[in-house]
Design a protein around this motif. Structure first.
Motif, PDB file in Angstrom:
ATOM      1  N   ASP A  99       0.856  -1.180   0.000  1.00 33.87           N
ATOM      2  CA  ASP A  99       0.000   0.000   0.000  1.00 33.87           C
ATOM      3  C   ASP A  99       0.891   1.228   0.000  1.00 33.87           C
ATOM      4  O   ASP A  99       2.003   1.176   0.524  1.00 33.87           O
ATOM      5  CB  ASP A  99      -0.882   0.010   1.250  1.00 33.87           C
ATOM      6  CG  ASP A  99      -1.888  -1.134   1.222  1.00 33.87           C
ATOM      7  OD1 ASP A  99      -2.202  -1.578   0.096  1.00 33.87           O
ATOM      8  OD2 ASP A  99      -2.313  -1.579   2.296  1.00 33.87           O
ATOM      9  N   PRO A 100       0.388   2.331  -0.562  1.00 33.06           N
ATOM     10  CA  PRO A 100       1.229   3.556  -0.552  1.00 33.06           C
ATOM     11  C   PRO A 100       1.629   3.917   0.876  1.00 33.06           C
ATOM     12  O   PRO A 100       0.826   3.774   1.806  1.00 33.06           O
ATOM     13  CB  PRO A 100       0.298   4.616  -1.147  1.00 33.06           C
ATOM     14  CG  PRO A 100      -0.730   3.852  -1.899  1.00 33.06           C
ATOM     15  CD  PRO A 100      -0.885   2.542  -1.215  1.00 33.06           C
ATOM     16  N   PHE A 101       2.845   4.401   1.022  1.00 27.33           N
ATOM     17  CA  PHE A 101       3.341   4.744   2.357  1.00 27.33           C
ATOM     18  C   PHE A 101       2.832   6.111   2.765  1.00 27.33           C
ATOM     19  O   PHE A 101       2.916   7.076   2.002  1.00 27.33           O
ATOM     20  CB  PHE A 101       4.867   4.736   2.355  1.00 27.33           C
ATOM     21  CG  PHE A 101       5.451   5.129   3.680  1.00 27.33           C
ATOM     22  CD1 PHE A 101       5.472   4.234   4.741  1.00 27.33           C
ATOM     23  CD2 PHE A 101       5.976   6.398   3.882  1.00 27.33           C
ATOM     24  CE1 PHE A 101       5.997   4.583   5.958  1.00 27.33           C
ATOM     25  CE2 PHE A 101       6.509   6.762   5.103  1.00 27.33           C
ATOM     26  CZ  PHE A 101       6.519   5.852   6.147  1.00 27.33           C
ATOM     27  N   MET A 102       2.281   6.189   3.976  1.00 29.12           N
ATOM     28  CA  MET A 102       1.820   7.468   4.511  1.00 29.12           C
ATOM     29  C   MET A 102       2.434   7.672   5.880  1.00 29.12           C
ATOM     30  O   MET A 102       2.547   6.719   6.654  1.00 29.12           O
ATOM     31  CB  MET A 102       0.289   7.474   4.671  1.00 29.12           C
ATOM     32  CG  MET A 102      -0.492   7.178   3.411  1.00 29.12           C
ATOM     33  SD  MET A 102      -0.572   8.607   2.353  1.00 29.12           S
ATOM     34  CE  MET A 102      -1.853   9.535   3.194  1.00 29.12           C
ATOM     35  N   LYS A 124       1.206   8.829  13.277  1.00 27.61           N
ATOM     36  CA  LYS A 124       2.101   7.703  13.028  1.00 27.61           C
ATOM     37  C   LYS A 124       3.541   8.072  13.366  1.00 27.61           C
ATOM     38  O   LYS A 124       4.298   7.279  13.925  1.00 27.61           O
ATOM     39  CB  LYS A 124       1.989   7.270  11.563  1.00 27.61           C
ATOM     40  CG  LYS A 124       2.718   5.972  11.297  1.00 27.61           C
ATOM     41  CD  LYS A 124       2.487   5.471   9.879  1.00 27.61           C
ATOM     42  CE  LYS A 124       3.337   4.237   9.635  1.00 27.61           C
ATOM     43  NZ  LYS A 124       3.358   3.836   8.245  1.00 27.61           N
ATOM     44  N   GLN A 125       3.893   9.301  13.016  1.00 26.40           N
ATOM     45  CA  GLN A 125       5.244   9.750  13.313  1.00 26.40           C
ATOM     46  C   GLN A 125       5.499   9.723  14.825  1.00 26.40           C
ATOM     47  O   GLN A 125       6.537   9.258  15.290  1.00 26.40           O
ATOM     48  CB  GLN A 125       5.468  11.158  12.767  1.00 26.40           C
ATOM     49  CG  GLN A 125       6.901  11.615  12.941  1.00 26.40           C
ATOM     50  CD  GLN A 125       7.139  12.995  12.358  1.00 26.40           C
ATOM     51  OE1 GLN A 125       6.378  13.469  11.526  1.00 26.40           O
ATOM     52  NE2 GLN A 125       8.190  13.635  12.800  1.00 26.40           N
TER      53      GLN A 125
END
Lengths: 585, 330
Positions: free
Chosen positions: A167-170, A175-176
Motif C-alpha cells: 500500500d502507498p506509504f503514509m 504515526k510519526q
C-alpha cells in the motif's frame, strides 16, 4: 578444479570421528568451505566441539539464514524450509567450516549460540528480524535492522520486494509520534537501573544524528557523570535491504549495489561479489584483469584509510589534517576517475573482467600518485600522530586483546592491532595477491592509537603493491573469454549466430549462473568482507548474504567501552573506521 | 554654555572614548570571525570565505544580516529567564573588562586602582553564561557542557589569579597603568615567564577556545551548551567568544608584553600589533592542536600549572623582598 568440498579438510574427519558419520550430511559447494548439515538437536554440541577442538574455530564469522521454500535445485540436501548457517573461522587452521541446520516452517526454533560466541547476539537478532526464526534462550530477541514497529520478516520469499506491491506509504503526525515513541529508550528492557542509592544515571542518546557517529548510528549511553556505565548500540537506520534487492537484480546489474555497501570502498566492494560469481560460473580471469583489480582495490584502500585518518584526528579535536587528507584523496580519485570514469562508486568490475581496458597514459597518473603520497604520510605521522595530546587521548584507550577480538568477530586492522598477523591477502591470496611483495603491518597494544598506526602502515604497503602493478602490468585481454562473462566479448558477435545469441541473452536477461553455492572472503578496507551466493540456476541470485566487518565491530562496543568516558568513546568510534551502510546493508 | 565646565567636558570625552572603544572592540571581535576563517583556510590548504567583497571581507555583513533576520526562537521546554540571560552575560561580562585596558598613555576607559581584579570578577561571572545556558536549555548535551564548564572553571581560575600575582608583586600595584609603566625597561614576559605561560593557558580556557573548548567540544557534545540556541542569541555567544579572544590578547599584552611600549612606532600601533599577534596565536592554536580529554586538562591545571604559579609567586616574592630590603639597607 572444484574438488568435492569437505573431503580435503581434516575437520570433517574429526567431526565424524566424534559424532559418527551419520550425524552429518556433506554438501558440495563451489568454494573451499566444508559445508555440513546437522540436526537441530546436535547443533550446540557440534558448535561447542568446533569451538574447543585443537586449533579451534575461534570466530563466529557469519550467521544467517536462507528461505529454501522456492528453491528447486537442492538435490541431495536435507529437506528444509528455512536453513540457518553458521560460518566459523579458525585462524590457526586458516580455514573455515559452514554448519547448516534445516528447519521446517512449522517449527522455526533454534537454541542460541550466545554462550559460545558473544557476537551471535546481533546475528541471531538479525535472523529473527529478517526471517522470523526464534533463537531460544536469547536474552533480547528484538528487531535489529528494521524499525521496532515493523510487521513481517522481509527476507522471506513470500515478502514482497517492490514498493508497488505495498500500500502507498503514509506518514501522518500520529504515526510519526508512534514511531518516535517506539524508539524511546527504556533502560529496564535492557536490564539497566535508572540509578543507584546515591545518584540517578543520565541516559544519553548519542546519535542517530551526531557529529561523531559516522553516519546514522545511535548509541544510548548510561552515564554516571561523564563515565559510561553501560551502553546499547542501536543500528538499522541505514538499512536499505541490499540482500533483498540482490534477489531482484540480475547477476550483472547487482554490481552497482555492492559499491554502496561500504560506500568508501568503491570497487573493493565489487571484488568479493564478482569473484564469487566467477566461482559459480567457473570463469578464470586473465592475469591483466587480476592485476588491474588489485591495483584499483588498493587505490580504494588508500582513499578509505585517508578519510579514516582525517576523521580520526578530527574526532580527537585536531581540525586541520583532514583538509590535507582530502587533498590526497582527491589525487587518488583523479586517477580512479581517469581509469574508471567515476569517483566513489565506479561499479567498474565485471563478471569475468573489468568494464574497460586501462586508458592510454594511466601509468603516468598512477606513478604521479605513488610518488606523491609517501612524503605526505611521513608528514602526517610527524605532525599529527606523534602529537603528545593525540597520544594521550588514544594510547591505552578502548583497548582489547586478541582473544576478545576473535570472540567478537573482529577482523582487519582492528584485529591486527592486537598482534595477530592475519591478512587474507597473505593468508588466502586471491586475485593474484600471491605474486606481490608486501608486509602485513601489525601492532601489539590493541588500543585506539595502534588501530590508527596499523592503517597508516597499510597505506604504505598498498602504495608498494600499486607500484608493483605499475611496473609489472601484464598485457592481454581485460575480459575473460567465457560465455558467462558479462557483458560478453563482442568481437565475434557479428560473425557467428551462436555467439550473437549468447551475447544477446547475456546483455538483455543477464547471464544464467549454474546452480550452486559459493562464497569469497576478501581483505576489504575495514576488515573481512564476503558474499555468500546461492544460485538456483537463474538470471538472479536466490540468496545473497553479505557479511560485512563493521557489523561485528559495532556489536563489540559495549564490552570495550564500559567504565570509560565520553571522549574515549569518540576516540574509539573513530578508530573502528566504520560506515553505517557497511553495518546495516 | 555655563554647564560646559571642564569637569563636564572631561566626562563627555570619557564617554565618547568609551563608546569608541566599545564599538571598535565589538566590531573587531565580529570581524575576527572572518579573519579566523581566512587564516584557517590559509593554514588548511583551502580558501575560506572569498566570495563577498574583496577577499571575502564583507562576509561579516552577510553573516550579520542573516543572524539579525533569523527568527529569534526560544524552544518551549527551556527555562526562559536564564535562557535569555545567558547570551547577555556571555557577551557583556568580558566586554566590561575592557574598561581596565590601557590602550595608549591617553586612551583607555577607566583608571581603576583594582584593575586586574575587575577582570577576574568578570571572568568569574562569564562562567555563568555557560552554566545558565547549559542548565536552562533542558538538553542533556547542553547540561554536560555546563558541567564541564563548571569543573574547568574551578580548575583554571585558581591558577589564573595566581599567575598574575607575580606581575602585581613586581609592579606593586593592581592598576593596569602602573603595571604598564613598570615595564618601561623590561617587559614582564622575561622575569615572569612562567606567569606568562600559565596565564596564557588559562586565558584560552576563559575564552573557551580550542583546544580547551570543552563546554562545546563539537565532536563529543554536538554544540554543547549552546545546542538549543539560534539566531541572534547564538550570535551573542559567538561574538562573546571573540570578545574573549581580543580581551585575553589585550591582557597578555598589557601584563606581560609592555602594553603600548615599543620603539619608533606610535603607542597605539604597538598595542594593536601585539594584540593582533596574540589573536593570531589563538587561531593558530585552534588549527594546530587536538583536544585533550577534559580530565587530562584538569590534571594539568591542578598538578602542573597550579604548583608552577605558586613556585613562581614565592620566588618573585622573595626577589621583591630582597630587593626592597637592599633598598632600605642602602
Amino acid at each position: 578444479m572444484h574438488k568435492e568440498s569437505g573431503t580435503g579438510h581434516s575437520v570433517v574427519g574429526e567431526l565424524q570421528a566424534h559424532f559418527g558419520e551419520d550425524a552429518f550430511v556433506l554438501q558440495a559447494t563451489k568454494d573451499d568451505v566444508p559445508t555440513l548439515w546437522v540436526a537441530r538437536e546436535k547443533l550446540l554440541d557440534v558448535l561447542r566441539f568446533l569451538r574447543n577442538v585443537p586449533k579451534p574455530y575461534v570466530m563466529l564469522y557469519d550467521l544467517s539464514a536462507i528461505d529454501e521454500r522456492l528453491r528447486t535445485h537442492r538435490q541431495g540436501l536435507p529437506d528444509s524450509d528455512f536453513t540457518v548457517f553458521y560460518h566459523l573461522l579458525s585462524i590457526e587452521r586458516n580455514s573455515d567450516i559452514r554448519i547448516k541446520v534445516a528447519l521446517s516452517a512449522d517449527s522455526l526454533k533454534l537454541p542460541t549460540a550466545l554462550a559460545i560466541w558473544p557476537n551471535a547476539n546481533w546475528y541471531e537478532r538479525e535472523v529473527w528480524d529478517l526471517f522470523g526464526i526464534v533463537f531460544e534462550g536469547h536474552p533480547h530477541l528484538t528487531r535489529l535492522l528494521m524499525p521496532p514497529t515493523w510487521q513481517g520478516h522481509p527476507l522471506r520469499k513470500d515478502y514482497p520486494a517492490r514498493a508497488t506491491e505495498f500500500d502507498p506509504f503514509m506518514l501522518d503526525a500520529a504515526k510519526q509520534d508512534a514511531e518516535q515513541e517506539a524508539l524511546r529508550f527504556n533502560p529496564e528492557e535492557w536490564g539497566m537501573k535508572r540509578g543507584n542509592n546515591e545518584e540517578d544515571f543520565m541516559f544519553l542518546n548519542l546519535g542517530p544524528n551526531h557529529p561523531s557517529a559516522h553516519g546514522a548510528f545511535r548509541i544510548v549511553l548510561q552515564l554516571d557523570g561523564e563515565e559510561i556505565v553501560d551502553c546499547v548500540p542501536d543500528i538499522g537506520y541505514h538499512h536499505r535491504g541490499a540482500e533483498k534487492m540482490a534477489e531482484r537484480q540480475s547477476w550483472h546489474s547487482y554490481i552497482p549495489y555492492t559499491d554502496r555497501i561500504d560506500y568508501l570502498g568503491g570497487v573493493m566492494n565489487n571484488l568479493p561479489y564478482v569473484l564469487s560469481v566467477e566461482k559459480l560460473a567457473g570463469i578464470e580471469v586473465p592475469d591483466r584483469v587480476k592485476t588491474i583489480r588489485v591495483m584499483m582495490s588498493e587505490f580504494f584502500r588508500i582513499a578509505n584509510h585517508l578519510l579514516f585518518l582525517g576523521t580520526y584526528i578530527q574526532d580527537i579535536g585536531g581540525m586541520t589534517p583532514i583538509f590535507f587528507m582530502f587533498t590526497d584523496r582527491q589525487k587518488a580519485y583523479d586517477v580512479i576517475e581517469a581509469i574508471t570514469g567515476f569517483r566513489m562508486h565506479p561499479a567498474w568490475f565485471r563478471i569475468g573482467g573489468v568494464a574497460h581496458d586501462l586508458p592510454k597514459g594511466w601509468d603516468r597518473l598512477v606513478r604521479q600518485f605513488v610518488d606523491w603520497m609517501p612524503k605526505r604520510l611521513d608528514e602526517y605521522v610527524k605532525a599529527a600522530l606523534k602529537n603528545s595530546i593525540l597520544k594521550a587521548r588514544t594510547i591505552n584507550v578502548a583497548q582489547y586483546n586478541t582473544e576478545e577480538a576473535l570472540a567478537w568477530g573482529v577482523t582487519g586492522p582492528g584485529l591486527r592491532a592486537t598482534g595477530v598477523e592475519y591478512d587474507l591477502r597473505k593468508a588466502r591470496p586471491y586475485s593474484g595477491f600471491e605474486n606481490f611483495e608486501f608486509e602485513v603491518p601489525i601492532a601489539h597494544n590493541g588500543d585506539a592509537y595502534d588501530r590508527c598506526m596499523v592503517r597508516v602502515e597499510e597505506m604504505r604497503q598498498s602504495l608498494r603493491i600499486i607500484r608493483q602493478c605499475l611496473d609489472n602490468m601484464p598485457a592481454g585481454p581485460y575480459k575473460a573469454d567465457h560465455p558467462l562473462t558479462c557483458p560478453p566479448p563482442k568481437e565475434r558477435t557479428l560473425k557467428d549466430i551462436d555467439t550473437l545469441i549468447n551475447h544477446f541473452l547475456g546483455v538483455s536477461w543477464g547471464p544464467i549462473m549454474p546452480a550452486g553455492e559459493t562464497s569469497q572472503l576478501i581483505e576489504a578496507t575495514k576488515g573481512i568482507n564476503s558474499y555468500y551466493l546461492t544460485s538456483d540456476g537463474s538470471t538472479m541470485s536466490y540468496r545473497t548474504r553479505i557479511r560485512t566487518p563493521s557489523f561485528t565491530h559495532l556489536q563489540q562496543i559495549p564490552s570495550v567501552i564500559r567504565g570509560s568516558m565520553i571522549p574515549d568513546l569518540i576516540a574509539y568510534l573513530a578508530s573502528i573506521d566504520f560506515v553505517m551502510a557497511d553495518v546495516d546493508r | 554654555m555655563s554647564w560646559l565646565t571642564p569637569e563636564v567636558t572631561a566626562i563627555l570625552l570619557g564617554v565618547v572614548k568609551a563608546i569608541v572603544i566599545l564599538l571598535v572592540v565589538v566590531i573587531s571581535a565580529a570581524l575576527l570571525s572572518w579573519v579566523e576563517r581566512r587564516l584557517l583556510g590559509l593554514w588548511q590548504d583551502r580558501y575560506g570565505p572569498n566570495r563577498v567583497g574583496p577577499f571575502g571581507a564583507f562576509q561579516l555583513g552577510a553573516d550579520m544580516l542573516k543572524m539579525f533576520f533569523k527568527e529569534d526562537w526560544t524552544p518551549p521546554f527551556v527555562d526562559k529567564l536564564t535562557f535569555w540571560l545567558a547570551p547577555a552575560i556571555a557577551m557583556s561580562a568580558l566586554l566590561i573588562s575592557f574598561a581596565i585596558i590601557p590602550i595608549t598613555p591617553t586612551w583607555g576607559i577607566s583608571d581603576l586602582n583594582i584593575g586586574i581584579l575587575l577582570f577576574f570578577a568578570m571572568a568569574g561571572i562569564a562562567v555563568y553564561a555557560v552554566m545558565f545556558a547549559g542548565w536552562s536549555s533542558n538538553n542533556k548535551y547542553s547540561l554536560l557542557g555546563g558541567l564541564r564548564s563548571a569543573a574547568q572553571t574551578v580548575a583554571y581560575e585558581v591558577f589564573m589569579g595566581l599567575s598574575v600575582m607575580g606581575v602585581v608583586a613586581v609592579a606593586g600595584s593592581f592598576n593596569m597603568r602602573d603595571i604598564v609603566a613598570a615595564q618601561t625597561h623590561v617587559w614582564f614576559i622575561i622575569p615572569q615567564f612562567f606567569g606568562f605561560v600559565t596565564f596564557a593557558i588559562a586565558g584560552v580556557a576563559v575564552a573557551h577556545r580550542s583546544p580547551f573548548d570543552y563546554p562545546e567540544a563539537e565532536q563529543e557534545l554536538a554544540a554543547g551548551y549552546h545546542t538549543e540556541y539560534s539566531g541572534l542569541k547564538w550570535g551573542m555567544f559567538f561574538v562573546g567568544e571573540y570578545v574573549g579572544v581580543v580581551l585575553v590578547s589585550a591582557l597578555l599584552v598589557t601584563l606581560f608584553l609592555g602594553g603600548w611600549h615599543g620603539p619608533f612606532l606610535p603607542p597605539i600601533v604597538w598595542f594593536l600589533l601585539k594584540t593582533g599577534f596574540f589573536i593570531m596565536m589563538f587561531i593558530l592554536l585552534r588549527a594546530a592542536l587536538p583536544r585533550p580529554r577534559y580530565d587530562q586538562m584538569m590534571d594539568a591545571g591542578w598538578k602542573v600549572c597550579l604548583p608552577l604559579t605558586l613556585v613562581n609567586l614565592v620566588i618573585t616574592g622573595a626577589v621583591v623582598l630582597l630587593h626592597s630590603g637592599a633598598a632600605h639597607a642602602g
